[in-house]
Design an enzyme around this catalytic site. Structure first.
Site, PDB file in Angstrom:
ATOM      1  CE  LYS A 114      21.059 -62.698  71.784  1.00  9.24           C
ATOM      2  NZ  LYS A 114      22.499 -62.754  71.484  1.00  9.24           N
TER       3      LYS A 114
HETATM    4  N1  GLU Z   1      24.019 -65.792  70.107  1.00 10.40           N
HETATM    5  C1  GLU Z   1      25.332 -65.553  69.614  1.00 10.40           C
HETATM    6  C2  GLU Z   1      25.803 -64.169  69.999  1.00 10.40           C
HETATM    7  O1  GLU Z   1      25.325 -63.594  70.942  1.00 10.40           O
HETATM    8  C3  GLU Z   1      25.455 -65.856  68.140  1.00 10.40           C
HETATM    9  C4  GLU Z   1      24.611 -65.017  67.238  1.00 10.40           C
HETATM   10  C5  GLU Z   1      24.651 -65.455  65.786  1.00 10.40           C
HETATM   11  O2  GLU Z   1      25.403 -66.344  65.450  1.00 10.40           O
HETATM   12  O3  GLU Z   1      23.893 -64.849  65.017  1.00 10.40           O
HETATM   13  O4  GLU Z   1      26.717 -63.641  69.425  1.00 10.40           O
END
Ligand code: GLU
Length: 424
Positions: A114
């Protein structure tokens, strides 16, 4: 574990401690090997960058950004980037670990990561946002890549932001590399169905929960907190499917209609006025109290820390479907479980987004694109199977759904680590 980490109040305030509390509970129940437990408990890499940006008025501002790679045991790190003033390393670390567990729950070949930048995107011009995005990408460039770490949208980051990341990375590589990020515009290697995917996934698992509880969508009322990409899409798809979305709660107010809101009209109203307030098709109600409305499904789709030890006792729903990441604090888990609420935990409920991100990455690597029906059909298959896998764990271990989802995920990641062995 420090004294602080065991303190329920600290777990309510600090998302990393909340994540760690769940991890410990699940690892304990699985009697996980102590060494593997140590590996999985800490992130594998945390990068902090200071990002200088030229503002429109000629000043230079330096923003702090992070990218945390929690695990690459099952594949490249995967997870979004968020832009918000309250981003912190603890939050990004928690969100990265949730991505590891989420990708394992839906059994896609990724680890978890993240990113975040501390900024207030609403006061940045498009030019400033672009310069911030490009420089942040340049600062983390050696750590990302289609085989290393694949960012995606999260809070306040859009398709356009993904296009800038893809372009910046590609310019450095001297070739177009679409697979470095997902959630891109359709014309730049994006996937059909990606914008709706998280909301669609929420609907699919809610339908599974209804079937288990002997309920029908046409007789089901829903309260949605958050009306962005996740909440807005979930509201749209669920109302099309016959659910009655009786309330929508946003940061600046809440709107209620006992018969069910006209979601298309509300989306249009918000587009025109910038807010859900003063909507002719419903009455304005107190946003804090709206969470406690009597309903069948409560769908928190905004931020962490909404269902806490203070708010959980007052909830009046049968099902909680967690569209957001981490909306429920660890101490609140037990309250929901005692109240007999059927919780569809975040690492399952909102996994539709990363699942279609996986499809996007596969399509980019193949250079062959699928139609929307195929995307939606494969998404449904994965969400339904994952829901059933979690329920099986919950029955086998007599654990509530969140604990079961963590146990399933930890088992899968631990298995990969054992198979790979330790590189020394
Ligand atoms: N931000 C989204 C999540 O928390 C998508 C992450 C992604 O598609 O890699 O799942």
């Amino acid at each position: 574990m420090s004294v602080d980490a065991a303190n329920p109040l600290a777990q309510e305030l600090n998302p990393w401690l909340a994540a760690d509390a769940r991890f410990n509970e699940a690892a304990g129940r699985l009697a996980m090997d102590e060494g593997i437990r140590k590996i999985l408990r800490s992130p594998s890499r945390e990068i902090t960058v200071y990002v200088p940006v030229l503002l429109d008025d000629g000043r230079i501002e330096v923003f702090t950004g992070y990218r945390v790679q929690h695990s690459i045991a099952r594949g490249p790190a995967k997870g979004g980037i968020r832009y918000a003033p309250d981003v912190s390393i603890e939050e990004v670390r928690a969100l990265a670990s949730w991505m590891t567990w989420k990708c394992a729950v839906v059994n896609i070949p990724y680890g978890g990561g993240k990113g975040g930048v501390i900024c207030e995107p609403s006061i940045l011009s498009p030019g400033e946002l672009e310069r911030l995005t490009r420089r942040y990408t340049a600062e983390i460039i050696e750590f990302i890549g289609p085989e290393k770490d694949v960012p995606a949208p999260d809070m306040n980051t859009t398709e356009q932001v993904m296009a800038w990341i893809m372009d910046t990375y590609s310019m450095h590589m001297r070739q177009t590399v679409t697979g470095v990020v997902t959630g891109k515009p359709l014309d730049l290697g994006g996937s059909r169905g990606r914008p709706e995917a998280t909301g669609r996934g929420c609907m699919i698992v809610t339908l599974e929960a209804l079937a288990r509880l002997g309920m029908k969508p046409e007789e089901t009322t829903v309260v949605i907190q958050g009306f962005g990409n996740v909440g807005g899409m979930a509201a749209r798809l669920m109302s099309r499917r016959g659910f009655h979305v009786i309330a929508v709660i946003e940061y600046d107010g809440a709107v209620y209609n006992a018969k069910g809101l006209d979601i298309e009209a509300l989306l249009q109203h918000r587009k025109e006025t910038g807010s859900i307030r003063e909507f002719a098709g419903g009455e304005e109600i107190d946003r804090d109290q709206a969470l406690f409305l009597e309903c069948d499904v409560l769908l928190p789709a905004a931020k962490e820390g909404v269902i806490t030890s203070r708010t959980a006792p007052k909830l009046n729903c049968k099902i909680v479907c967690e569209g957001a990441n981490g909306p429920t604090t660890a101490p609140a888990d037990h309250i929901l479980s005692e109240k007999g609420i059927f919780v569809i935990p975040d690492i399952l409920a909102n996994a539709g987004g990363v699942t279609v991100s996986y499809f996007e990455w596969v399509q980019d690597r193949q250079g062959f694109f699928w139609n929307e029906d195929l995307v939606n059909q494969r998404l449904e298959e994965i969400m339904v199977n994952s829901f059933r896998d979690v329920v099986k764990y919950s029955e086998k271990y007599k654990a509530h759904n969140r604990l079961a989802a963590y146990m399933l995920a930890l088992d899968r990641v631990a298995f990969a680590i054992k198979l790979r062995g330790l590189y020394a």
